[in-house]
Design an enzyme around this catalytic site. Structure first.
Site, short mmCIF file in Angstrom:
data_model
loop_
_atom_site.label_atom_id
_atom_site.label_comp_id
_atom_site.label_asym_id
_atom_site.label_seq_id
_atom_site.Cartn_x
_atom_site.Cartn_y
_atom_site.Cartn_z
N LYS A 144 -1.70 5.62 6.20
CA LYS A 144 -2.01 6.76 5.35
C LYS A 144 -3.51 6.80 5.03
O LYS A 144 -4.18 5.77 5.07
CB LYS A 144 -1.18 6.72 4.07
CG LYS A 144 -1.72 5.83 3.01
CD LYS A 144 -1.06 6.08 1.68
CE LYS A 144 -1.73 5.15 0.67
NZ LYS A 144 -2.23 5.74 -0.50
N LYS A 197 -1.35 -4.34 0.62
CA LYS A 197 -2.66 -4.63 0.01
C LYS A 197 -2.95 -6.12 0.02
O LYS A 197 -4.09 -6.53 0.22
CB LYS A 197 -2.73 -4.06 -1.41
CG LYS A 197 -2.82 -2.54 -1.41
CD LYS A 197 -3.38 -1.99 -2.71
CE LYS A 197 -3.61 -0.49 -2.55
NZ LYS A 197 -4.06 0.17 -3.76
N LYS A 232 -8.52 6.15 -0.06
CA LYS A 232 -9.91 6.23 -0.53
C LYS A 232 -10.61 4.88 -0.48
O LYS A 232 -11.83 4.82 -0.46
CB LYS A 232 -9.98 6.83 -1.93
CG LYS A 232 -9.25 6.04 -3.01
CD LYS A 232 -9.48 6.66 -4.37
CE LYS A 232 -8.20 7.08 -5.06
NZ LYS A 232 -7.18 6.05 -5.24
N1 AQP Z 1 -2.68 9.83 2.07
C1 AQP Z 1 -2.07 10.39 1.06
N2 AQP Z 1 -1.30 11.49 1.22
C2 AQP Z 1 -0.67 12.06 0.16
N3 AQP Z 1 -0.78 11.61 -1.10
C3 AQP Z 1 -1.54 10.52 -1.31
N4 AQP Z 1 -1.86 9.83 -2.42
C4 AQP Z 1 -2.67 8.80 -2.08
N5 AQP Z 1 -2.91 8.81 -0.77
C5 AQP Z 1 -2.23 9.86 -0.26
C6 AQP Z 1 -1.40 10.16 -3.74
O1 AQP Z 1 -2.54 10.33 -4.57
C7 AQP Z 1 -2.23 9.90 -5.89
C8 AQP Z 1 -3.26 8.96 -6.38
O2 AQP Z 1 -3.18 7.75 -5.64
P1 AQP Z 1 -3.75 6.42 -6.27
O3 AQP Z 1 -5.18 6.57 -6.48
O4 AQP Z 1 -3.02 6.11 -7.51
O5 AQP Z 1 -3.46 5.26 -5.29
P2 AQP Z 1 -2.90 5.21 -3.88
O6 AQP Z 1 -1.59 5.87 -3.79
O7 AQP Z 1 -2.94 3.77 -3.45
O8 AQP Z 1 -4.01 6.08 -3.11
P3 AQP Z 1 -5.19 5.62 -2.20
O9 AQP Z 1 -6.11 6.78 -2.01
O10 AQP Z 1 -4.64 4.97 -0.98
O11 AQP Z 1 -5.94 4.54 -3.09
P4 AQP Z 1 -6.30 3.07 -2.71
O12 AQP Z 1 -7.07 3.18 -1.42
O13 AQP Z 1 -7.11 2.54 -3.83
O14 AQP Z 1 -5.01 2.32 -2.55
C9 AQP Z 1 -0.83 9.28 -5.83
O15 AQP Z 1 0.11 10.22 -6.28
C10 AQP Z 1 -0.65 9.00 -4.38
O16 AQP Z 1 0.71 9.00 -4.00
#
Ligand code: AQP
Length: 348
Positions: free
Chosen positions: A194, A111, A197
């Site tokens: 991965k 990040k 969002k």
């Molecule tokens: N691509 C993914 N595949 C499986 N699990 C995923 N998670 C996130 N992306 C994937 C799981 O969703 C939960 C919530 O995630 P988060 O919002 O706490 O943050 P993150 O892991 O950083 O997810 P994002 O969507 O990638 O958010 P941003 O873009 O803001 O960084 C967690 O259990 C995560 O593992």
């Protein structure tokens, strides 16, 4: 009854990655455990957020918890910033977390590389996450594979503080589905990354609230690998393998059976059918989401959830503060035996 905690950042519109990696497990676990599902708005602030968007995303994330099947009577749904014990414990965690540990976190490195300005909050994020989990004396944390390293650090901090100050925390276990079961859904535009969002390219993810035509378009434009064969092979065919995992999880049909069914078809037919499967998966979620958008509905659920969460969090926080030597605000709460053992000799 075992206790489960998991958080989701309102840093965008939730994706099928979030659903398949985390949310869909919430709906099962709520019947087996005492569950706390949190919209971690303070985590979202570690990178720049538009205030109005953050406000709406926070409410929408909570609505999506419920729309995906989390029952507020069965599980506690709340917003992180509504329970100030999270930030208070986070500081105590930071003071027991090493700089070198935080510097090794791959999510921080990823990040930080994407932003011009790197905040201190992004660096100390894992300490806040440890506080979130440990406040609830959590047994199990259902998360996607990307959170494994943070979970390991949470366990290390818990064990370190238990050794130093006495038994304060349960040491939680991660619950991470294997890749073929949704533990790591990849970007539709780059199968080496991965699905996220907060990605700048909306074609890389399918949001749970994407209308059917948008889902069809995104799947049509998803990158594929060379060759025509529909085969699960993460090394040789990472993009197609990702689509096969999504297809299998959306329909319940095994990957073997999908390979068999599409043995003589090209990517076009496969993608068209996959798009319909995803549209069908999302339709009931979107329908429930609309019902939950009535003013006051989600706000009431969150207010009740915060009250429930606060009661549990306050107990842990008080215990940690006392063990670390912090004087409670109300002196009457201090037992006389403790005053005697802690009073410096100069005043006795
Ligand atoms: N691509 C993914 N595949 C499986 N699990 C995923 N998670 C996130 N992306 C994937 C799981 O969703 C939960 C919530 O995630 P988060 O919002 O706490 O943050 P993150 O892991 O950083 O997810 P994002 O969507 O990638 O958010 P941003 O873009 O803001 O960084 C967690 O259990 C995560 O593992």
């Amino acid at each position: 009854m075992k206790r489960v905690f998991s958080g989701v950042q309102p840093s965008g519109s939730l994706t099928i990655g979030n659903y398949l990696g985390a949310l869909r497990h919430f709906t099962r676990l709520q019947y087996e455990a005492d569950c706390y599902f949190c919209v971690v708005d303070l985590h979202a602030l570690t990178v720049p957020q538009d205030p109005e968007e953050l406000y709406q995303n926070t409410l929408n994330t909570a609505r999506l918890f419920v729309a995906c099947g989390v029952d507020p009577k069965q599980a506690t749904i709340f917003v992180q910033s509504h329970v100030p014990a999270h930030t208070t414990l986070s500081w105590l965690m930071e003071c027991n977390t090493y700089y070198g540990e935080l510097r090794r976190m791959t999510q921080f490195k990823d990040k930080a590389a994407k932003h011009d300005v790197v905040t201190a909050g992004l660096f100390t994020y894992p300490a806040l996450m440890a506080a979130d989990i440990l406040l609830y004396q959590t047994d199990e944390v259902p998360v996607g594979e990307d959170q494994r390293q943070h979970l390991e650090l949470t366990r290390d901090i818990a064990m370190r503080m238990n050794n130093r100050f006495g038994p304060l925390f349960k040491v939680p276990e991660p619950y991470i589905a294997p890749k073929t079961a949704g533990g790591r859904i990849m970007s539709l535009q780059n199968p080496a990354e991965k699905m996220s969002k907060s990605s700048d390219d909306p074609r890389s993810y399918i949001a749970l609230l994407d209308p059917p035509d948008v889902v069809r378009k995104k799947i049509r434009s998803a990158v594929t690998d060379s060759g025509r064969e529909i085969r699960y092979d993460p090394e040789e065919k990472p993009a197609l393998s990702n689509l096969l995992v999504i297809y299998s999880l959306a329909t319940g049909e095994s990957i073997d059976s999908l390979e068999e069914r599409y043995r003589n078809s090209g990517y076009g037919q496969f993608k068209a059918d996959l798009a319909e499967a995803v549209v069908e998966l999302l339709a009931p979620i979107q329908e429930r989401f609309r019902e939950l958008s009535e003013p006051g509905v989600i706000e009431n659920i969150l207010a009740e959830g915060a009250d429930r969460a606060e009661r549990v969090a306050a107990e842990t926080l008080a215990r940690v503060q006392a063990a670390m030597g912090l004087v409670p605000r109300h002196a009457a709460a201090v037992s006389s035996s403790r005053q005697e053992t802690r009073a410096p000799s100069s005043i006795t």
